[in-house]
Scaffold this active site. Structure first.
Site, PDB file in Angstrom:
ATOM      1  CD  GLU A 100      13.482  42.315 -33.551  1.00 17.60           C
ATOM      2  OE1 GLU A 100      14.694  42.451 -33.793  1.00 17.60           O
ATOM      3  OE2 GLU A 100      12.997  41.261 -33.079  1.00 17.60           O
ATOM      4  CB  CYS A 132       8.714  47.491 -33.029  1.00 16.28           C
ATOM      5  SG  CYS A 132       7.284  47.353 -31.955  1.00 16.28           S
ATOM      6  CG  HIS A 189      -4.354  31.453 -28.331  1.00 15.94           C
ATOM      7  ND1 HIS A 189      -3.842  31.166 -27.086  1.00 15.94           N
ATOM      8  CD2 HIS A 189      -4.176  32.772 -28.517  1.00 15.94           C
ATOM      9  CE1 HIS A 189      -3.394  32.280 -26.534  1.00 15.94           C
ATOM     10  NE2 HIS A 189      -3.580  33.271 -27.384  1.00 15.94           N
TER      11      HIS A 189
END
Length: 124
Positions: free
Chosen positions: A62, A83, A68
């Site tokens: 998806e 998504c 980081h």
């Protein structure tokens, strides 16, 4: 038009130094976060920097989850982009809690809707 995806971007402050510097912990946290949100994991790649810090990505069918970390600042930047029907806040909330974030600023962007309107970040 329906959105093609939802993108959560979070600034995490006041996180635990040791957790932010532990690649195995971060990788497990991100894999668990993806699974908790119902995502299908495709690939996982993380890197430990010297003297400190971790960057990584979990590629899901998806979309993706990324981090980081900057342990020396107690800070991590994370992105969770999904998504379809998945809710990216499930994974983002899980990650923030696992890293012990004391302060969190988050924005959520609908993707695939045309021009992006960025509203004031909300602190959690």
């Amino acid at each position: 038009m329906d959105t093609m995806g939802r993108h959560v971007i979070s600034e995490l402050w006041g996180c635990d130094f040791d957790k932010l510097n532990d690649m195995e912990f971060i990788e497990k946290t991100f894999v668990d976060a993806a699974l908790k949100s119902g995502a299908e994991i495709r690939e996982v790649a993380f890197h430990k920097f010297a003297p400190q810090g971790v960057s990584g990505v979990v590629i899901i069918s998806e979309s993706h989850l990324t981090i980081h970390s900057f342990p020396e600042h107690g800070y991590a930047s994370i992105d969770v982009y999904t998504c379809g029907h998945l809710d990216p806040t499930i994974a983002a909330d899980y990650i923030a809690e696992a890293l012990g974030a004391q302060t969190r600023e988050t924005i959520e962007l609908p993707r695939g809707m045309g021009p992006i309107e960025i509203k004031q970040a909300k602190a959690l």
